[in-house]
Scaffold this active site. Structure first.
Site, PDB file in Angstrom:
ATOM      1  N   THR A   1       0.840  -1.205   0.000  1.00 18.02           N
ATOM      2  CA  THR A   1       0.000   0.000   0.000  1.00 18.02           C
ATOM      3  C   THR A   1       0.876   1.257   0.000  1.00 18.02           C
ATOM      4  O   THR A   1       2.021   1.215   0.449  1.00 18.02           O
ATOM      5  CB  THR A   1      -0.888   0.026   1.257  1.00 18.02           C
ATOM      6  OG1 THR A   1      -0.057  -0.010   2.412  1.00 18.02           O
ATOM      7  CG2 THR A   1      -1.828  -1.153   1.295  1.00 18.02           C
TER       8      THR A   1
ATOM      9  N   GLY B   1      14.768  -2.104  -3.740  1.00 14.98           N
ATOM     10  CA  GLY B   1      13.917  -2.853  -4.683  1.00 14.98           C
ATOM     11  C   GLY B   1      14.216  -4.342  -4.632  1.00 14.98           C
ATOM     12  O   GLY B   1      14.077  -4.971  -3.595  1.00 14.98           O
TER      13      GLY B   1
ATOM     14  N   GLY C   1       7.961   8.788 -15.550  1.00 12.82           N
ATOM     15  CA  GLY C   1       7.339   7.992 -14.484  1.00 12.82           C
ATOM     16  C   GLY C   1       8.327   7.591 -13.404  1.00 12.82           C
ATOM     17  O   GLY C   1       8.057   6.708 -12.582  1.00 12.82           O
TER      18      GLY C   1
ATOM     19  N   LYS D   1       7.565   0.877   3.436  1.00 15.92           N
ATOM     20  CA  LYS D   1       8.623   1.350   4.343  1.00 15.92           C
ATOM     21  C   LYS D   1       8.061   1.910   5.644  1.00 15.92           C
ATOM     22  O   LYS D   1       8.626   1.703   6.714  1.00 15.92           O
ATOM     23  CB  LYS D   1       9.444   2.469   3.674  1.00 15.92           C
ATOM     24  CG  LYS D   1      10.317   2.017   2.534  1.00 15.92           C
ATOM     25  CD  LYS D   1      11.034   3.187   1.889  1.00 15.92           C
ATOM     26  CE  LYS D   1      10.149   4.043   1.038  1.00 15.92           C
ATOM     27  NZ  LYS D   1       9.638   3.461  -0.201  1.00 15.92           N
TER      28      LYS D   1
ATOM     29  N   ASP E   1      13.107   9.780   1.671  1.00 13.07           N
ATOM     30  CA  ASP E   1      12.980   8.378   1.260  1.00 13.07           C
ATOM     31  C   ASP E   1      14.283   7.617   1.560  1.00 13.07           C
ATOM     32  O   ASP E   1      14.255   6.518   2.120  1.00 13.07           O
ATOM     33  CB  ASP E   1      12.645   8.305  -0.241  1.00 13.07           C
ATOM     34  CG  ASP E   1      12.571   6.876  -0.735  1.00 13.07           C
ATOM     35  OD1 ASP E   1      11.581   6.197  -0.406  1.00 13.07           O
ATOM     36  OD2 ASP E   1      13.516   6.423  -1.418  1.00 13.07           O
TER      37      ASP E   1
ATOM     38  N   LYS F   1      15.175   4.423   4.409  1.00 17.08           N
ATOM     39  CA  LYS F   1      15.888   3.174   4.116  1.00 17.08           C
ATOM     40  C   LYS F   1      17.089   3.009   5.037  1.00 17.08           C
ATOM     41  O   LYS F   1      17.401   1.900   5.474  1.00 17.08           O
ATOM     42  CB  LYS F   1      16.285   3.154   2.637  1.00 17.08           C
ATOM     43  CG  LYS F   1      15.040   3.041   1.752  1.00 17.08           C
ATOM     44  CD  LYS F   1      15.310   3.385   0.312  1.00 17.08           C
ATOM     45  CE  LYS F   1      14.024   3.240  -0.501  1.00 17.08           C
ATOM     46  NZ  LYS F   1      14.151   3.819  -1.844  1.00 17.08           N
TER      47      LYS F   1
HETATM   48  N1  LIG Z   1       6.507   0.493  -7.220  1.00 16.07           N
HETATM   49  C1  LIG Z   1       7.750   0.215  -6.851  1.00 16.07           C
HETATM   50  O1  LIG Z   1       8.653   0.083  -7.675  1.00 16.07           O
HETATM   51  C2  LIG Z   1       8.074   0.018  -5.395  1.00 16.07           C
HETATM   52  C3  LIG Z   1       9.352  -0.428  -5.024  1.00 16.07           C
HETATM   53  C4  LIG Z   1       9.619  -0.655  -3.662  1.00 16.07           C
HETATM   54  C5  LIG Z   1       8.641  -0.402  -2.716  1.00 16.07           C
HETATM   55  N2  LIG Z   1       7.421   0.063  -3.132  1.00 16.07           N
HETATM   56  C6  LIG Z   1       6.399   0.302  -2.119  1.00 16.07           C
HETATM   57  O2  LIG Z   1       5.371  -0.669  -2.297  1.00 16.07           O
HETATM   58  C7  LIG Z   1       4.114  -0.108  -1.971  1.00 16.07           C
HETATM   59  C8  LIG Z   1       3.159  -0.294  -3.144  1.00 16.07           C
HETATM   60  O3  LIG Z   1       3.689   0.337  -4.279  1.00 16.07           O
HETATM   61  P1  LIG Z   1       2.886   0.342  -5.673  1.00 16.07           P
HETATM   62  O4  LIG Z   1       3.791   1.020  -6.638  1.00 16.07           O
HETATM   63  O5  LIG Z   1       2.368  -0.997  -5.993  1.00 16.07           O
HETATM   64  O6  LIG Z   1       1.666   1.326  -5.303  1.00 16.07           O
HETATM   65  P2  LIG Z   1       0.349   1.630  -6.150  1.00 16.07           P
HETATM   66  O7  LIG Z   1       0.475   1.205  -7.556  1.00 16.07           O
HETATM   67  O8  LIG Z   1      -0.013   3.037  -5.852  1.00 16.07           O
HETATM   68  O9  LIG Z   1      -0.768   0.660  -5.487  1.00 16.07           O
HETATM   69  C9  LIG Z   1      -1.206   0.876  -4.192  1.00 16.07           C
HETATM   70  C10 LIG Z   1      -2.378  -0.034  -3.892  1.00 16.07           C
HETATM   71  O10 LIG Z   1      -2.707   0.123  -2.504  1.00 16.07           O
HETATM   72  C11 LIG Z   1      -4.117   0.333  -2.390  1.00 16.07           C
HETATM   73  N3  LIG Z   1      -4.434   1.124  -1.218  1.00 16.07           N
HETATM   74  C12 LIG Z   1      -4.337   2.468  -1.011  1.00 16.07           C
HETATM   75  N4  LIG Z   1      -4.746   2.792   0.223  1.00 16.07           N
HETATM   76  C13 LIG Z   1      -5.142   1.639   0.813  1.00 16.07           C
HETATM   77  C14 LIG Z   1      -5.703   1.315   2.063  1.00 16.07           C
HETATM   78  N5  LIG Z   1      -5.921   2.247   2.996  1.00 16.07           N
HETATM   79  N6  LIG Z   1      -5.996   0.013   2.303  1.00 16.07           N
HETATM   80  C15 LIG Z   1      -5.819  -0.938   1.375  1.00 16.07           C
HETATM   81  N7  LIG Z   1      -5.274  -0.701   0.168  1.00 16.07           N
HETATM   82  C16 LIG Z   1      -4.938   0.571  -0.121  1.00 16.07           C
HETATM   83  C17 LIG Z   1      -4.496   1.060  -3.670  1.00 16.07           C
HETATM   84  O11 LIG Z   1      -5.882   0.892  -3.850  1.00 16.07           O
HETATM   85  P3  LIG Z   1      -6.787   2.000  -4.582  1.00 16.07           P
HETATM   86  O12 LIG Z   1      -6.518   1.796  -6.035  1.00 16.07           O
HETATM   87  O13 LIG Z   1      -8.159   1.616  -4.155  1.00 16.07           O
HETATM   88  O14 LIG Z   1      -6.343   3.339  -4.053  1.00 16.07           O
HETATM   89  C18 LIG Z   1      -3.652   0.260  -4.676  1.00 16.07           C
HETATM   90  O15 LIG Z   1      -4.311  -0.940  -4.978  1.00 16.07           O
HETATM   91  C19 LIG Z   1       4.387   1.357  -1.594  1.00 16.07           C
HETATM   92  O16 LIG Z   1       4.519   1.452  -0.204  1.00 16.07           O
HETATM   93  C20 LIG Z   1       5.713   1.646  -2.269  1.00 16.07           C
HETATM   94  O17 LIG Z   1       6.448   2.649  -1.609  1.00 16.07           O
HETATM   95  C21 LIG Z   1       7.111   0.269  -4.422  1.00 16.07           C
END
Ligand SMILES: NC(=O)c1ccc[n+]([C@@H]2O[C@H](COP(=O)([O-])OP(=O)(O)OC[C@H]3O[C@@H](n4cnc5c(N)ncnc54)[C@H](OP(=O)(O)O)[C@@H]3O)[C@@H](O)[C@H]2O)c1
Length: 328
Positions: free
Chosen positions: A82, A140, A193, A111, A207, A211
């Protein structure tokens, strides 16, 4: 069958679910998928043919608090993916806390919960006899924690340094190689992006500081918080400063470090031939070990490669469970 729930079905959640249904790891089945509006429960377990692209529009979608997945005892392992608030740890903190209290193993890429409540959560996991794994929170897909905990565990970590934020590293690299000013490099990163619309947590070094806190707590037995890190971001780095560094065979990088008990994040001069001097959106993490000396890991710090770390955590938990059941 081990029942897996994923809370957060966005970029990572969908990628992870795709790989899990293809890899079919040790009897693991995805039985619940949740987003901010509710969840979808499928007790037989999704496979690649019926994995939904969108859960909210699904006929069986239940508009409700995803915590219900735990209250109703629908999963054995929970993955939280999330958006993270690094100041209060939510929403992941509540999901993780409740999962651990319910005896459910947890894997997370969030995090915030670990920055805010590392000791509380790891102690809770220990006392409940469950696993809390968070390889994806730093670097990552780079296997930072598993490498340190397994392959380096007989040696002693003296210090850790890293380029831990791909967005700022991309910006600094474009400033170095193309002579772009910071604002143009940022715009470019946003168009590709690589940067959020509000990039302040990246640019101001927060950020990277998160970490550093997780690394210090997880690998050096510390009990640190965000406020314990001396943080300076890259907003004051000018094209002229980068040019001056370049003329000396160096560049400026945003370096996070843990040295002698001090935690910091700041723009630093780094030699162009130094192992930490990676470019573009790459991350690099360098351990200084008492016996081994320097060891540097380089890799993609975000994007789909992050799924590799999530899968590694899940596979590790499943292997431990299998071993404890005598199935080794
Ligand atoms: N993307 C990366 O490369 C990456 C790398 C390392 C770590 N991360 C971490 O991994 C996490 C997810 O990243 P992501 O890129 O997949 O994010 P994302 O694409 O924005 O997806 C977030 C998801 O969480 C849901 N969500 C939001 N608020 C919520 C709540 N209160 N309860 C339940 N679900 C909720 C959203 O649902 P809705 O659509 O309904 O809002 C969406 O399905 C983040 O913390 C990010 O910092 C990401």
């Amino acid at each position: 069958m081990i029942r897996c729930g994923i809370i957060g079905y966005g970029f990572l959640g969908k990628k992870l679910a795709g790989y899990l249904t293809r890899y079919k790891m040790r009897g693991l089945a995805i039985t619940a998928l949740a987003n901010s509006r509710g969840y979808l429960y499928y007790p037989k377990g999704f496979d690649s043919d019926n994995l939904p692209a969108d859960i909210t529009g699904h006929t069986s979608f239940r508009a409700s608090n995803p915590l219900e997945i735990l209250e109703r005892g629908l999963v054995d392992l929970l993955v939280t993916l999330t958006p993270t608030n690094v100041y209060n740890g939510e929403p992941g903190l509540t999901y993780i806390r409740e999962a651990l209290k319910s005896g459910v193993d947890v894997v997370t890429a969030d995090k915030g919960p670990l920055v805010v409540a590392f000791r509380e959560l790891t102690s809770l996991a220990d006392s409940m006899g469950v696993f809390l794994c968070y390889e994806a929170t730093v670097g990552g897909g780079i296997p930072v924690f598993s490498l340190a905990r397994h392959s380096l565990r007989g040696d002693r970590i003296l210090s850790i340094k890293g380029i831990l934020n791909g967005t700022t590293n991309y910006i600094l690299s474009r400033m170095h190689f193309e002579g772009l000013p910071l604002d143009l490099a940022l715009q470019e990163a946003q168009m590709m992006g690589l940067a959020e619309r509000d990039p302040s947590l990246d640019l101001e070094g927060i950020d990277s500081a998160c970490k550093i806190v997780i690394l210090a707590n997880a690998l050096l037995g510390a009990d640190r918080r965000l406020e314990d890190v001396k943080v300076k971001g890259i907003t004051q780095v000018t094209s002229d400063a980068i040019l001056a560094a370049k003329e000396l065979g160096m560049t400026i990088k945003l370096v996070g470090s843990i040295e002698g008990g001090r935690l910091s994040v700041a723009p630093r001069l780094v030699r162009l031939n130094h192992p930490l001097c990676v470019h573009g959106s790459l991350n690099a993490i360098q351990f200084k070990m008492e016996i081994l000396g320097d060891l540097t890991l380089i890799g993609r710090g975000a994007g789909e490669s992050t799924v590799s770390a999530l899968l590694s955590d899940i596979e590790w938990i499943l292997a431990q469970k299998e071993a404890s059941r005598g199935g080794r």
